[in-house]
Design a protein around this motif. Sequence first.
Motif, mmCIF file in Angstrom:
data_model
loop_
_atom_site.group_PDB
_atom_site.id
_atom_site.type_symbol
_atom_site.label_atom_id
_atom_site.label_comp_id
_atom_site.label_asym_id
_atom_site.label_seq_id
_atom_site.Cartn_x
_atom_site.Cartn_y
_atom_site.Cartn_z
ATOM 1 N N GLU A 260 64.021 -34.188 -48.669
ATOM 2 C CA GLU A 260 63.325 -33.475 -47.737
ATOM 3 C C GLU A 260 63.976 -32.746 -46.363
ATOM 4 O O GLU A 260 64.467 -31.643 -46.343
ATOM 5 N N PHE A 261 64.850 -33.179 -46.438
ATOM 6 C CA PHE A 261 66.015 -33.026 -45.182
ATOM 7 C C PHE A 261 67.341 -32.246 -45.769
ATOM 8 O O PHE A 261 67.195 -31.137 -45.221
ATOM 9 N N HIS B 194 59.437 -29.578 -37.810
ATOM 10 C CA HIS B 194 59.049 -29.743 -39.457
ATOM 11 C C HIS B 194 59.099 -30.630 -39.549
ATOM 12 O O HIS B 194 57.924 -31.121 -40.314
ATOM 13 N N VAL B 195 59.459 -31.819 -38.982
ATOM 14 C CA VAL B 195 58.751 -33.247 -39.447
ATOM 15 C C VAL B 195 57.042 -33.217 -39.215
ATOM 16 O O VAL B 195 56.442 -33.628 -40.033
ATOM 17 N N ARG B 196 56.984 -32.683 -38.035
ATOM 18 C CA ARG B 196 55.683 -33.280 -37.164
ATOM 19 C C ARG B 196 54.619 -32.365 -38.109
ATOM 20 O O ARG B 196 53.695 -33.049 -38.597
ATOM 21 N N ARG B 197 55.008 -30.843 -38.260
ATOM 22 C CA ARG B 197 53.934 -30.062 -39.427
ATOM 23 C C ARG B 197 54.152 -31.078 -40.353
ATOM 24 O O ARG B 197 53.280 -30.884 -40.990
ATOM 25 N N GLU B 198 55.204 -31.375 -41.020
ATOM 26 C CA GLU B 198 54.977 -31.482 -42.571
ATOM 27 C C GLU B 198 53.981 -33.481 -42.932
ATOM 28 O O GLU B 198 54.146 -33.321 -43.376
ATOM 29 N N ASP C 127 47.225 -31.473 -34.096
ATOM 30 C CA ASP C 127 45.815 -31.184 -33.966
ATOM 31 C C ASP C 127 45.889 -30.110 -33.899
ATOM 32 O O ASP C 127 46.236 -28.672 -33.708
ATOM 33 N N GLY C 128 45.702 -30.410 -35.699
ATOM 34 C CA GLY C 128 45.809 -28.560 -37.004
ATOM 35 C C GLY C 128 46.940 -28.218 -37.054
ATOM 36 O O GLY C 128 48.135 -28.926 -37.459
ATOM 37 N N ASP C 129 46.946 -27.392 -36.888
ATOM 38 C CA ASP C 129 48.562 -26.436 -36.469
ATOM 39 C C ASP C 129 49.290 -26.551 -35.551
ATOM 40 O O ASP C 129 49.755 -25.952 -35.468
ATOM 41 N N VAL D 246 61.868 -41.105 -32.559
ATOM 42 C CA VAL D 246 61.600 -42.299 -33.423
ATOM 43 C C VAL D 246 61.745 -41.237 -34.507
ATOM 44 O O VAL D 246 62.723 -41.151 -35.953
ATOM 45 N N VAL D 247 60.870 -40.522 -34.865
ATOM 46 C CA VAL D 247 60.865 -38.907 -35.994
ATOM 47 C C VAL D 247 61.772 -37.697 -35.468
ATOM 48 O O VAL D 247 62.427 -37.495 -36.411
#
Length: 498
Positions: A126-127, A145-149, A155-157, A295-296
Amino acid sequence: MTVWVLGDQLNPETTPLQHEDHVLMIEAHNFGERLPYHPQKLVLVFSAMRHFRDELRERGYEVTYIQAETFAAGLDRFYDAVPGADLVVMDPPSHGAGERFRHLVESRGGSLTLVENDLFLTTPAEFDAWAGDTESYRQEHWYRHVRRETGILMDGDDPAGGEWNYDDQNRETPPGDWTPPSAPRFLPDDVTEEVVEFVQERYPDAWGSADEFVWPVTRDEARRALDHFVENRLADFGPYQDAMVGGEWALCHSLLSAAINLGLLTPHEVVTAVETAYRDGKAPLNSVEGFVRQVVGWREFMRHVYRRSMPELAEANQLDQTASLPAAYWTGETEMRCLSEAVGHVYDHGYAHHIERLMVLSNFALVYGVDPQALNRWFHLGFVDAYHWVTTPNVVGMGSFATDVLSSKPYASSGNYVNRMSDYCASCPYAVSKTTGENACPFNALYWDFLKRHEAVLRGTGRMGLMYSHVDRKDDDEWEKIEARAAELRQMGRDGTL
């Protein structure tokens, strides 16, 4: 097939353990003599391994647990008993470890299958797909990117609350009458007490104190530590996460990094716990987002940057800094209140929080001129949560600016930063308002001398323009005093008289 469980993979939910019920664990002792590792680090690893062995046996696994000097010696004993056995292990994150283990196994007539390490949120594939061919990485882009994925704090997009980052709300210093909640304590049981005795006898040269061992060594204890953080510390974590307070080693930090890096907790479950607290109205968004980013964002990011930048990263030194660590890093004896507190926290607990690591311990070593690899070794041996894949990008990349692979400027500052984020300077014999002179704060002259010495590398970076406008305003007489004070401080550092 037998699952080889390494000492940083202590989680019963990992994929290999869902398919096999024969387990090999090797408690190798010789590594503890390569560096004078903190005794609490050694106790934590060995005790957590022994407790995990017992947990697996209670769950019905057949566990072969071998205590040996080296992994090679442990594998000799295993293959003497089970010739030709096939092993499977999750690919360890430290550079080259998986292939070294494969060679050890195959040279003894067995086979080793390396599988995905699922104690991380993201995979190497993935990276690599995200990063492409770049050799320079920026954490903020990866974090978003990670939060979107994953949908974490989304909250949605859109990011929760409409912003990706709430750093501007997380730079407060606590009021004088504020007291942080007590840090959780997990008192040693019989297994841990036995390990403490073993470590004290086996490693007499270990650096640090084993007197106050209170770290979680089981998955149950680690979960209780997570609950304690969410219920008692998370709300104030955000605003005070960059603060430093005299006599307080933990403040509202989670103290979960060691448990996560051992596998006792997964990044997914700790992120889920703090996000749930936000969704349930029990924790403010700035605190939750600040923790999620650690963390993320940072933990995952550092793992992948390390993986892609090794082995060059381990030898990087773009500023050609060569000084040894000041004696105070080993003794804690210094009139500098900030440095004394930070080193003392590491010596007593095997821990200091991220601002002490970056803006005191690393910052001072950076402006002093310490060899990045010497600083990296000190972090690696001193911290209970330290592994080569963790410390190398953090210390060599961020803290020492030995490479620009993950940072566009050095994290260097004068004493003003420490004064703004702590209560240390008010009671320090050194004057933070002075750059030169007998009692001038050591950070100040060393900072300006650092900028001057490395002007050829640093002036051209886009984010250093303001600092070099100040450099340009200093005349020859001021520079002569700064350089003399910096030379005096380096001698004091060598002599242990800072």
